[in-house]
Design an enzyme around this catalytic site. Structure first.
Site: not given
Ligand code: ADP
Length: 204
Positions: A36-38, A40-43, A107
């Site tokens: 996903g975009l920087s 976006s909430g992955k981490s 991620s």
């Protein structure tokens, strides 16, 4: 495709069976690939998911974009070629963790479909479960959050080739899980990921 350089090498098979490993670990390993975009909430979601899994006594480990770029991939930048090599290496690492019986939560922005598909293929070739998890967020919401101030720098031209601004993000067409962080709050997003993991019959 990265070329095999070394010659005169032979794969050395072990004796430990998948059943033995399952019994030993109490679970089957798998890769949950967050793209996903920087911003976006992955981490953020990965950290929470890892904690929930550990609290439940499972073996989970996070592989995170910036962290890996500080070590294994410190010689790589953000050119298209380097992004591809970044994903290739981390795909190999994640596959190893998953093969060892760990729930690997990776991620990475991983903006190119082809690169993600190669990681998927690598897992399939080795019989290791792989789940692409699209951590979706509108560009507007991600830019509004801008947790590391990177969008601001990208807009001012201080950072070049930033995903979503002047570099592409190719949305997953066939992700196994689609999380929308601009619609659901963090707690709901985490619960959806945990429910999804629970549905995969990975635990003994
Ligand atoms: P990424 O790893 O995708 O670059 P981060 O996890 O570093 O993104 O940052 C996401 C930011 O968005 C954090 O500041 C987080 O608190 C915030 N946020 C707001 N809503 C959510 C949500 N539903 N899920 C995840 N993060 C969220």
């Amino acid at each position: 495709m990265t070329e095999q350089v070394a010659t005169n090498i032979t794969w050395h098979e072990g004796t430990v069976t998948p059943e033995e490993r399952l019994k030993n670990m109490g679970q089957k390993g798998a890769t949950f690939w967050f793209t996903g975009l920087s911003g976006s909430g992955k981490s953020t979601i990965a950290v929470a998911v890892e904690q929930v899994l550990l609290n439940r006594g499972h073996h989970a480990y996070r592989l995170d974009g910036d962290n890996i770029r500080m070590g294994l991939n410190k010689n790589l930048g953000f050119s298209p070629e380097d992004r591809t090599e970044n994903i290739r290496r981390i795909g190999e690492v994640s596959k190893l963790f998953a093969d060892a019986g760990v729930l690997s939560i990776a991620s990475f922005i991983s903006p190119y479909t082809e690169d993600r598909d190669q990681v998927r293929a690598l897992h399939a070739e080795n019989g290791v479960p792989f789940f692409e998890c699209y951590i979706d967020c509108s560009l507007e919401a991600a830019e509004e959050r801008d947790p590391k101030g990177l969008y601001k720098k990208a807009r001012s031209g201080e950072i070049k080739g930033f995903t979503g601004i002047d570099a592409p993000y190719e949305e997953p067409a066939n992700a196994e899980l689609h999380i929308k962080t601009h619609e659901d709050d963090l707690e709901t997003c985490v619960a959806k990921v945990i429910d999804f993991i629970d549905e995969q019959n990975l635990f003994a």
